[in-house]
Design a protein around this motif. Structure first.
Motif: not given
Length: 352
Positions: A318-341
Motif C-alpha cells: 500500500a505504501e509503495k503504490f501511494f508513494y509512487d502516486a504522490h511522487v507522480q502527482s504531488p498535488g493529487n488529493f487522493p494520492a497525498s491523502n492516502s499516503l498521509a493516512l
C-alpha cells in the motif's frame, strides 16, 4: 468493506449526479485563460467581425480595466443587435474567475436593460441549480422558456436557448424525480441536438428510472458512440442497478463491461473499485493489476491498487503504490491523502 459504489469510481461521477449539473453549467468552472471571444459570442454570430473587439475587451478584463472592458462590449452590442447583452458577456467573464457576486449583478442589470432576452434568466437558472436551489431554478428556466418562445432576433441564439431551456427544465425534473417530465424535455433536447452525448446519457438514466432498462442501455451506447470518453454503457447500467441494490445484476454488468472493453484501463479500474466495495479483494486485485499492466503510469491505478493493499493489510505494498502516486502527482488529493493516512496508521502501529 462497505464502501458505496457511488464513491468508489470517478468513472461514474461523470453521469450521476454530476452530469445533470455539468450539462447546464458550461461557464461556472471556466478558467480565465480559457475565455476567448468564441466563448462569449460563439453562439450569437457566425462571422468574425466582432472577434477582435471582444478579444480586446477580454484583455481589458484581464488587466482589471473593468470599465474599459464593459465599454467595449456595450459598443459591440450597439453595432450588432444579434450579439448577447453586454451584461451577459460580463457575467461570463466574472464567472471565469469565480466571482459570483459581480456576475449576478451583471445579470440583474441585463434583465432590466434587455427584458426580452432569455439568456440572463438561463444563466441565473444555471447558478441557482448549481446551488441546489431547485425551486428558484425551476422558475428561472420557466421564464427563460417563455421568453425563448417569443424570441426572434437571432435564429442561432434561439436554437441555443431552446436546448438550454430543455436541459435546465430536465435537470429540475430529474432533481425532483419527475421522470416522465424529464424524459419529455430530454427528447426535445435530443431532437434539437442529436449528437450531444450528455443528453443521451441523461436520457439513459431517466429511462432506467422509468423501468425501461433496454432502452436505457441503448441510450448509453449512443452516448459512447458520440463520445469515446463517455462511460462504458454496461458500467453505467451497473451503477444504476447497484443504486437500486440489485447487486447480482450489477455484478453481471460489471463482468460484461470487462468483456466488452478488456483493454480499457478506466473500465478495469471502475470494475476493480466495485469489487473492492463488495469486499472481494482477490477479484479487485486481479482486475487492478490487469489495468496497471495496460497503463503502468496510471495515477488512478496506483491509488486503487494501494487502497486494495491497505484493505488487505498488505501495508508495505500500500505504501509503495501511494508513494509512487504522490511522487507522480504531488498535488493529487487522493494520492497525498492516502499516503498521509497510511503514515498515520503506521505511526499508531509503532506506538501500540
Amino acid at each position: 468493506m462497505t464502501t458505496p459504489f457511488s464513491k468508489c469510481s470517478t468513472t461514474f461521477t461523470r453521469i450521476i449526479p454530476a452530469a445533470i449539473v455539468a450539462a447546464i453549467l458550461s461557464l461556472a468552472g471556466t478558467a480565465q485563460a480559457q475565455v476567448t471571444a468564441q466563448t462569449l459570442i460563439g453562439k450569437a454570430v457566425s462571422d468574425d467581425a466582432q472577434t477582435q473587439e471582444v478579444t480586446n475587451a477580454i484583455n481589458r478584463f484581464r488587466d482589471r480595466d473593468i470599465d474599459g472592458c464593459k465599454a467595449i462590449l456595450e459598443r459591440v452590442k450597439s453595432n450588432n443587435a444579434k450579439m448577447p447583452p453586454p451584461g451577459v458577456m460580463m457575467a461570463m467573464l466574472w464567472l471565469s474567475v469565480n466571482q459570483l457576486g459581480p456576475a449576478r449583478g451583471e445579470l440583474e442589470e441585463a434583465v432590466i436593460k434587455f427584458p426580452k432576452d432569455p439568456e440572463p434568466y438561463l444563466m441565473m437558472g444555471d447558478l441557482a441549480f448549481q446551488d441546489r436551489r431547485v425551486t428558484d431554478a425551476d422558475m428561472l428556466f420557466q421564464k427563460a422558456s417563455q421568453l425563448t418562445a417569443e424570441y426572434a432576433d437571432n435564429a442561432k441564439r434561439k436554437r441555443d436557448f431552446e436546448i438550454r431551456c430543455h436541459a435546465g427544465n430536465a435537470a429540475v425534473a430529474e432533481a425532483r424525480k419527475q421522470w416522465e417530465a424529464a424524459q419529455g424535455h430530454l427528447k426535445s433536447w435530443i431532437d434539437l441536438d442529436p449528437d450531444n452525448a450528455s443528453a443521451h446519457q441523461r436520457m439513459g438514466i431517466v429511462l432506467f428510472q422509468l423501468s425501461k432498462p433496454q432502452e436505457a442501455l441503448e441510450q448509453f451506447r449512443e452516448a459512447k458512440k458520440l463520445d469515446t470518453k463517455a462511460v462504458q454503457p454496461e458500467l453505467a447500467m451497473a451503477r444504476l442497478y447497484d443504486d437500486a441494490k440489485k447487486r447480482e445484476t450489477a455484478k453481471k454488468l460489471i463482468e460484461a463491461a470487462i468483456k466488452e472493453a478488456p483493454k480499457d484501463p478506466a473500465v478495469l479500474l471502475a470494475a476493480s473499485q466495485w469489487y473492492l466495495g463488495q469486499g472481494d479483494l482477490e477479484r479487485s486485485k486481479s482486475i487492478a493489476e490487469q489495468a496497471i499492466a495496460l497503463d503502468a503510469k496510471s495515477l488512478e491505478g496506483k491509488v486503487v491498487r494501494g487502497a486494495i493493499a491497505r484493505v488487505a493489510r498488505d501495508y508495505k505494498t500500500a505504501e509503495k503504490f501511494f508513494y509512487d502516486a504522490h511522487v507522480q502527482s504531488p498535488g493529487n488529493f487522493p494520492a497525498s491523502n492516502s499516503l498521509a493516512l497510511r503514515s498515520e496508521e503506521h505511526t499508531s502501529e509503532l506506538q501500540s
